[in-house]
Design a protein around this motif. Structure first.
Motif, PDB file in Angstrom:
ATOM      1  N   THR A  13      76.618  65.520  97.194  1.00 13.82           N
ATOM      2  CA  THR A  13      77.407  66.459  96.403  1.00 13.82           C
ATOM      3  C   THR A  13      77.719  65.898  95.021  1.00 13.82           C
ATOM      4  OG1 THR A  13      79.389  65.557  97.434  1.00 13.82           O
ATOM      5  CG2 THR A  13      78.487  67.586  98.380  1.00 13.82           C
ATOM      6  N   ASP A  14      77.727  64.588  94.866  1.00 15.87           N
ATOM      7  CA  ASP A  14      78.022  63.956  93.583  1.00 15.87           C
ATOM      8  C   ASP A  14      76.902  62.971  93.246  1.00 15.87           C
ATOM      9  OD1 ASP A  14      79.201  62.969  91.304  1.00 15.87           O
ATOM     10  OD2 ASP A  14      80.644  61.707  92.361  1.00 15.87           O
ATOM     11  N   PRO A  15      75.831  63.469  92.611  1.00 17.08           N
ATOM     12  CA  PRO A  15      74.743  62.549  92.292  1.00 17.08           C
ATOM     13  C   PRO A  15      75.169  61.510  91.263  1.00 17.08           C
ATOM     14  CG  PRO A  15      74.351  64.686  91.293  1.00 17.08           C
ATOM     15  CD  PRO A  15      75.599  64.802  92.122  1.00 17.08           C
ATOM     16  N   GLY A  16      74.455  60.425  91.222  1.00 18.10           N
ATOM     17  CA  GLY A  16      74.795  59.344  90.298  1.00 18.10           C
ATOM     18  C   GLY A  16      75.039  58.072  91.069  1.00 18.10           C
ATOM     19  N   LYS A  17      75.758  57.165  90.450  1.00 15.26           N
ATOM     20  CA  LYS A  17      75.997  55.867  91.076  1.00 15.26           C
ATOM     21  C   LYS A  17      77.015  55.987  92.214  1.00 15.26           C
ATOM     22  CE  LYS A  17      76.767  51.097  89.874  1.00 15.26           C
ATOM     23  NZ  LYS A  17      77.085  50.139  88.851  1.00 15.26           N
ATOM     24  N   ALA A  18      76.673  55.395  93.354  1.00 12.00           N
ATOM     25  CA  ALA A  18      77.558  55.409  94.516  1.00 12.00           C
ATOM     26  C   ALA A  18      78.729  54.464  94.279  1.00 12.00           C
ATOM     27  CB  ALA A  18      76.789  54.986  95.757  1.00 12.00           C
ATOM     28  N   LYS A  19      79.900  54.874  94.755  1.00 13.98           N
ATOM     29  CA  LYS A  19      81.104  54.061  94.593  1.00 13.98           C
ATOM     30  C   LYS A  19      81.645  53.687  95.957  1.00 13.98           C
ATOM     31  CE  LYS A  19      82.301  56.096  90.232  1.00 13.98           C
ATOM     32  NZ  LYS A  19      82.697  57.338  89.664  1.00 13.98           N
ATOM     33  N   LYS A  20      82.073  52.432  96.095  1.00  9.44           N
ATOM     34  CA  LYS A  20      82.614  51.938  97.354  1.00  9.44           C
ATOM     35  C   LYS A  20      83.835  52.773  97.759  1.00  9.44           C
ATOM     36  CE  LYS A  20      84.315  47.874  99.702  1.00  9.44           C
ATOM     37  NZ  LYS A  20      84.689  46.480  99.632  1.00  9.44           N
ATOM     38  N   GLY A  21      83.858  53.185  99.024  1.00  7.61           N
ATOM     39  CA  GLY A  21      84.979  53.941  99.559  1.00  7.61           C
ATOM     40  C   GLY A  21      84.857  55.443  99.394  1.00  7.61           C
ATOM     41  N   LYS A  22      83.942  55.906  98.574  1.00 11.47           N
ATOM     42  CA  LYS A  22      83.789  57.339  98.335  1.00 11.47           C
ATOM     43  C   LYS A  22      82.986  57.976  99.463  1.00 11.47           C
ATOM     44  CE  LYS A  22      82.762  60.750  94.970  1.00 11.47           C
ATOM     45  NZ  LYS A  22      82.775  61.150  93.639  1.00 11.47           N
ATOM     46  N   VAL A  23      83.379  59.211  99.842  1.00  7.98           N
ATOM     47  CA  VAL A  23      82.702  59.943 100.906  1.00  7.98           C
ATOM     48  C   VAL A  23      81.712  60.927 100.287  1.00  7.98           C
ATOM     49  CG1 VAL A  23      83.006  61.541 102.841  1.00  7.98           C
ATOM     50  CG2 VAL A  23      84.666  59.722 102.466  1.00  7.98           C
ATOM     51  N   TYR A  24      80.480  60.897 100.798  1.00  8.67           N
ATOM     52  CA  TYR A  24      79.414  61.779 100.335  1.00  8.67           C
ATOM     53  C   TYR A  24      78.949  62.648 101.496  1.00  8.67           C
ATOM     54  CZ  TYR A  24      79.133  58.676  96.313  1.00  8.67           C
ATOM     55  OH  TYR A  24      79.429  57.945  95.198  1.00  8.67           O
ATOM     56  N   THR A  25      78.747  63.938 101.229  1.00 10.13           N
ATOM     57  CA  THR A  25      78.218  64.850 102.235  1.00 10.13           C
ATOM     58  C   THR A  25      76.720  64.961 102.025  1.00 10.13           C
ATOM     59  OG1 THR A  25      80.292  66.080 102.277  1.00 10.13           O
ATOM     60  CG2 THR A  25      78.356  67.178 103.194  1.00 10.13           C
ATOM     61  N   ILE A  26      75.965  64.586 103.043  1.00  6.03           N
ATOM     62  CA  ILE A  26      74.503  64.633 102.970  1.00  6.03           C
ATOM     63  C   ILE A  26      74.024  65.392 104.192  1.00  6.03           C
ATOM     64  CG2 ILE A  26      72.380  63.295 102.876  1.00  6.03           C
ATOM     65  CD1 ILE A  26      74.074  61.035 101.618  1.00  6.03           C
ATOM     66  N   GLY A  27      73.415  66.555 103.960  1.00  7.32           N
ATOM     67  CA  GLY A  27      72.993  67.397 105.077  1.00  7.32           C
ATOM     68  C   GLY A  27      74.198  67.876 105.852  1.00  7.32           C
ATOM     69  N   LYS A  28      74.200  67.661 107.173  1.00  3.39           N
ATOM     70  CA  LYS A  28      75.303  68.093 108.044  1.00  3.39           C
ATOM     71  C   LYS A  28      76.344  67.008 108.256  1.00  3.39           C
ATOM     72  CE  LYS A  28      72.421  71.197 110.803  1.00  3.39           C
ATOM     73  NZ  LYS A  28      71.958  71.506 112.156  1.00  3.39           N
TER      74      LYS A  28
END
Length: 136
Positions: A13-28
């Motif tokens: 949902t938020d492309p770009g550099k991944a940040k420690k502790g952040k939650v990403y929704t990928i698929g289901k």
């Protein structure tokens, strides 16, 4: 070591550099970045609690980089009563949090890699997986 291609390459949902502790929704599924330098993520939970199946891949792609799933967080699938099929594809799983599978269907079938069967079965049993659940 052999490079394993990511199995779930849906765009976060938020492309770009991944940040420690952040939650990403990928698929289901939802994933939290645990360690950026070692490229590790943990499975946080399902996008929809009403899902009937769950597949935890060995790796996911966030911001163009591959991250390996090494953990299932506590209460990840708590009270997902419709959950009947769980497939764990990752072989680098180190930890499953408390009550991760508490309250799911008693008829659930869990598939794990053959090479990790004993280890994962022991890990799963103490984390809320029903006694009658089939692990194969």
């Amino acid at each position: 070591p052999v490079a394993i291609p990511p199995q779930d390459t849906a765009k976060p949902t938020d492309p770009g550099k991944a940040k420690k502790g952040k939650v990403y929704t990928i698929g289901k599924n939802k994933y939290r970045v645990r360690n950026v330098t070692q490229k590790q993520v943990s499975f946080v939970g399902l996008k929809k609690k009403s899902s009937k199946s769950l597949t935890i891949p060995s790796s996911v792609k966030i911001g163009g980089k591959v991250y390996y799933v090494t953990e299932i967080e506590k209460k990840a699938c708590i009270n997902c009563k419709n959950l009947r099929h769980i497939t764990i594809l990752c072989e680098k799983l180190q930890k499953i949090g408390a009550k991760a599978f508490k309250g799911i269907s008693k008829k659930v079938v869990v598939k794990v890699p053959k090479t990790k069967y004993k280890k994962y079965k022991k890990l799963l049993r103490g984390k809320g997986l029903p006694e009658k659940a089939k692990v194969s």
